[in-house]
Design a protein around this motif. Structure first.
Motif: not given
Length: 144
Positions: A25-28, A77-89
């Motif tokens: 579900g997270r991947l989708m 990475l910045a766009d995902f962070a704004r959407a609430g998804v924190i990614l390292r890489d």
């Protein structure tokens, strides 16, 4: 000694199956977010492959697209962070398409006039409600 296979053990474990379902579900959700962030021509060719900890793995269709996507990683990475998804890489990998040999050409087969006439005569000699008679009539009609 148990006679169950590892897959039976895995599927029998509700906890493992629920973790797998949550991961899928997270991947989708990540795939939908990625598609929204990328231009259309890139979104269609980029697939979220996995999320390992805080590292997102994306498969792309070509090396050229991989280069473009790698250049966009900091902004993604910045766009995902704004959407609430924190990614390292974000790791970008070129997915090699599965090779399938071309299908062999279809051989055209012809039914001679004498064969069609013989099959038509056989169909006429059978009872009218016979499934074989109907099938033979259809064959003679389509082969002619």
């Amino acid at each position: 000694m148990s006679s169950t296979s590892p897959i039976d053990n895995f599927l029998g474990s509700g906890d493992a199956l629920s973790r797998l379902q949550a991961h899928a579900g997270r991947l989708m959700r990540l795939q939908r977010q990625l598609e929204a962030l990328l231009p259309d021509y890139m979104a269609a060719a980029c697939k979220v492959a996995n999320l390992k900890g805080e590292d997102l793995v994306i498969h792309v269709e070509s090396a050229g697209l991989a280069v473009k996507l790698r250049q966009a990683v900091p902004s993604l990475l910045a766009d995902f962070a704004r959407a609430g998804v924190i990614l390292r890489d974000i790791k970008v990998k070129v997915a090699v398409p599965e090779y399938r040999p071309p299908a062999p050409p279809v051989q055209e087969r012809h039914v001679s006039e004498s064969a069609r006439s013989g099959l038509g005569a056989l169909a006429a000699s059978l009872p009218a409600d016979s499934p074989l008679a109907r099938a033979l009539k259809r064959f003679v009609k389509s082969a002619g």
